[in-house]
Design a protein around this motif. Structure first.
Motif, mmCIF file in Angstrom:
data_model
loop_
_atom_site.group_PDB
_atom_site.id
_atom_site.type_symbol
_atom_site.label_atom_id
_atom_site.label_comp_id
_atom_site.label_asym_id
_atom_site.label_seq_id
_atom_site.Cartn_x
_atom_site.Cartn_y
_atom_site.Cartn_z
ATOM 1 N N VAL A 1 33.492 39.698 -43.653
ATOM 2 C CA VAL A 1 33.303 38.456 -42.903
ATOM 3 C C VAL A 1 34.619 37.694 -42.966
ATOM 4 O O VAL A 1 35.233 37.609 -44.027
ATOM 5 N N ARG A 2 35.043 37.174 -41.825
ATOM 6 C CA ARG A 2 36.294 36.430 -41.804
ATOM 7 C C ARG A 2 36.252 35.268 -40.816
ATOM 8 O O ARG A 2 35.418 35.223 -39.917
ATOM 9 N N LYS A 3 37.178 34.359 -41.026
ATOM 10 C CA LYS A 3 37.397 33.259 -40.103
ATOM 11 C C LYS A 3 38.417 33.747 -39.076
ATOM 12 O O LYS A 3 39.342 34.483 -39.421
ATOM 13 N N TYR A 4 38.245 33.366 -37.826
ATOM 14 C CA TYR A 4 39.166 33.802 -36.777
ATOM 15 C C TYR A 4 39.362 32.682 -35.764
ATOM 16 O O TYR A 4 38.642 31.688 -35.780
ATOM 17 N N SER A 5 40.323 32.862 -34.876
ATOM 18 C CA SER A 5 40.585 31.907 -33.807
ATOM 19 C C SER A 5 40.085 32.498 -32.494
ATOM 20 O O SER A 5 40.743 33.384 -31.928
ATOM 21 N N PRO A 6 38.937 32.051 -31.996
ATOM 22 C CA PRO A 6 38.389 32.631 -30.769
ATOM 23 C C PRO A 6 39.358 32.565 -29.587
ATOM 24 O O PRO A 6 39.539 33.546 -28.879
ATOM 25 N N ILE A 7 39.980 31.432 -29.403
ATOM 26 C CA ILE A 7 40.897 31.275 -28.275
ATOM 27 C C ILE A 7 42.215 31.986 -28.550
ATOM 28 O O ILE A 7 42.728 32.719 -27.715
ATOM 29 N N GLY A 8 42.776 31.808 -29.736
ATOM 30 C CA GLY A 8 44.056 32.416 -30.074
ATOM 31 C C GLY A 8 44.025 33.936 -30.148
ATOM 32 O O GLY A 8 44.959 34.602 -29.710
ATOM 33 N N GLU A 9 42.958 34.496 -30.679
ATOM 34 C CA GLU A 9 42.885 35.953 -30.864
ATOM 35 C C GLU A 9 42.223 36.685 -29.703
ATOM 36 O O GLU A 9 42.553 37.843 -29.437
ATOM 37 N N PHE A 10 41.253 36.024 -29.039
ATOM 38 C CA PHE A 10 40.478 36.733 -28.018
ATOM 39 C C PHE A 10 40.393 35.998 -26.679
ATOM 40 O O PHE A 10 39.750 36.479 -25.758
ATOM 41 N N GLY A 11 40.998 34.831 -26.574
ATOM 42 C CA GLY A 11 40.969 34.093 -25.312
ATOM 43 C C GLY A 11 39.668 33.370 -25.052
ATOM 44 O O GLY A 11 39.393 32.959 -23.934
ATOM 45 N N GLY A 12 38.846 33.179 -26.073
ATOM 46 C CA GLY A 12 37.595 32.436 -25.915
ATOM 47 C C GLY A 12 36.396 33.158 -26.486
ATOM 48 O O GLY A 12 36.525 33.982 -27.385
ATOM 49 N N TRP A 13 35.222 32.815 -25.936
ATOM 50 C CA TRP A 13 33.959 33.355 -26.418
ATOM 51 C C TRP A 13 33.338 34.250 -25.366
ATOM 52 O O TRP A 13 33.671 34.173 -24.201
ATOM 53 N N GLY A 14 32.432 35.101 -25.794
ATOM 54 C CA GLY A 14 31.754 36.008 -24.873
ATOM 55 C C GLY A 14 32.029 37.453 -25.247
ATOM 56 O O GLY A 14 32.146 37.801 -26.418
ATOM 57 N N PHE A 15 32.163 38.297 -24.248
ATOM 58 C CA PHE A 15 32.492 39.713 -24.409
ATOM 59 C C PHE A 15 33.987 39.779 -24.153
ATOM 60 O O PHE A 15 34.431 39.753 -23.005
ATOM 61 N N ARG A 16 34.801 39.840 -25.213
ATOM 62 C CA ARG A 16 36.242 39.635 -25.086
ATOM 63 C C ARG A 16 37.057 40.795 -25.657
ATOM 64 O O ARG A 16 36.618 41.479 -26.576
ATOM 65 N N TYR A 17 38.249 40.945 -25.113
ATOM 66 C CA TYR A 17 39.242 41.883 -25.636
ATOM 67 C C TYR A 17 40.485 41.083 -25.952
ATOM 68 O O TYR A 17 40.876 40.208 -25.186
ATOM 69 N N GLY A 18 41.113 41.381 -27.095
ATOM 70 C CA GLY A 18 42.316 40.676 -27.484
ATOM 71 C C GLY A 18 43.226 41.547 -28.314
ATOM 72 O O GLY A 18 42.985 42.750 -28.484
ATOM 73 N N LYS A 19 44.253 40.920 -28.864
ATOM 74 C CA LYS A 19 45.229 41.674 -29.654
ATOM 75 C C LYS A 19 44.610 42.289 -30.907
ATOM 76 O O LYS A 19 45.142 43.244 -31.455
ATOM 77 N N ASN A 20 43.485 41.752 -31.359
ATOM 78 C CA ASN A 20 42.805 42.268 -32.549
ATOM 79 C C ASN A 20 41.563 43.084 -32.205
ATOM 80 O O ASN A 20 40.625 43.156 -32.990
ATOM 81 N N GLY A 21 41.531 43.698 -31.023
ATOM 82 C CA GLY A 21 40.402 44.532 -30.644
ATOM 83 C C GLY A 21 39.401 43.801 -29.776
ATOM 84 O O GLY A 21 39.727 42.872 -29.056
ATOM 85 N N LYS A 22 38.148 44.216 -29.873
ATOM 86 C CA LYS A 22 37.065 43.662 -29.071
ATOM 87 C C LYS A 22 36.298 42.632 -29.895
ATOM 88 O O LYS A 22 36.163 42.781 -31.106
ATOM 89 N N ALA A 23 35.792 41.609 -29.216
ATOM 90 C CA ALA A 23 34.972 40.598 -29.886
ATOM 91 C C ALA A 23 33.731 40.303 -29.054
ATOM 92 O O ALA A 23 33.780 40.296 -27.827
ATOM 93 N N LEU A 24 32.629 40.078 -29.744
ATOM 94 C CA LEU A 24 31.382 39.632 -29.144
ATOM 95 C C LEU A 24 31.009 38.357 -29.887
ATOM 96 O O LEU A 24 30.728 38.401 -31.086
ATOM 97 N N ASN A 25 31.054 37.230 -29.202
ATOM 98 C CA ASN A 25 30.770 35.969 -29.882
ATOM 99 C C ASN A 25 30.209 34.949 -28.908
ATOM 100 O O ASN A 25 30.425 35.039 -27.707
ATOM 101 N N THR A 26 29.471 33.990 -29.434
ATOM 102 C CA THR A 26 28.887 32.947 -28.593
ATOM 103 C C THR A 26 29.414 31.566 -28.929
ATOM 104 O O THR A 26 29.434 30.709 -28.062
ATOM 105 N N SER A 27 29.813 31.354 -30.167
ATOM 106 C CA SER A 27 30.368 30.064 -30.568
ATOM 107 C C SER A 27 30.905 30.190 -31.988
ATOM 108 O O SER A 27 30.684 31.190 -32.662
#
Length: 172
Positions: free
Chosen positions: A104-130
């Motif tokens: 479990v870690r703290k992350y920057s949704p906007i900085g790492e993935f460009g926001g919330w939702g079904f996202r792709y970023g420099k650190n892989g894929k993210a699935l998040n709502t808030s």
């Protein structure tokens, strides 16, 4: 079905999303009322009634979409299962033997993935709502997946109880 040790369901509940969507829907609703019901042209170059009604239907569907989205996470002795409805119709399962590290870690949704939702970023894929806490999964093949959580402490405890937490990346 194996015993579930952790279960979480998340939705988009941020008020700013509602406010962002309600303004254009309200304008179109007023346009339909004014032009279709009251017979007063809406704007300087009014669209036909059917176009206004079509735009209203589209805007209502668009406004409802964030409230339809649902992220569900399950953890048991076999692994991690997740579903981000409507993108995933069924659960995707990650068995523990596919995982190199999980924490479990703290992350920057906007900085790492460009926001919330079904996202792709420099650190892989993210699935998040808030929020800004998530379950980081690093696969043996080198890819990464982050699944957001609103219950990081409980999730961390579950990983330790199952003996699968690689490192403690979460700090409040």
């Amino acid at each position: 079905m194996p015993t579930i040790y952790f279960e979480e369901e998340q939705r988009f509940t941020q008020g700013w999303i509602f406010l962002l969507l309600i303004v254009p829907v309200t304008v179109i609703v007023w346009g339909v009322i004014q032009q279709v019901i009251m017979g007063i042209q809406f704007g300087n170059n009014p669209a036909p009634d059917w176009v206004l009604i079509l735009i209203l239907a589209f805007m209502m569907l668009l406004a409802a979409f964030p409230f339809i989205l649902k992220l569900k996470t399950l953890i048991n002795k076999e692994g991690i299962s997740y579903r981000f409805f409507p993108f995933h119709r069924s659960f995707k399962t990650i068995t523990w033997d596919m995982v190199d590290k999980v924490y479990v870690r703290k992350y920057s949704p906007i900085g790492e993935f460009g926001g919330w939702g079904f996202r792709y970023g420099k650190n892989g894929k993210a699935l998040n709502t808030s929020g800004n806490k998530g379950l980081q999964i690093e696969f043996r093949n080198g890819t990464k997946l982050l699944i957001g959580t609103q219950r990081p402490d409980e999730l961390q405890k579950t990983l330790y109880q199952l003996g699968v937490s690689s490192i403690s990346g979460f700090s409040g």
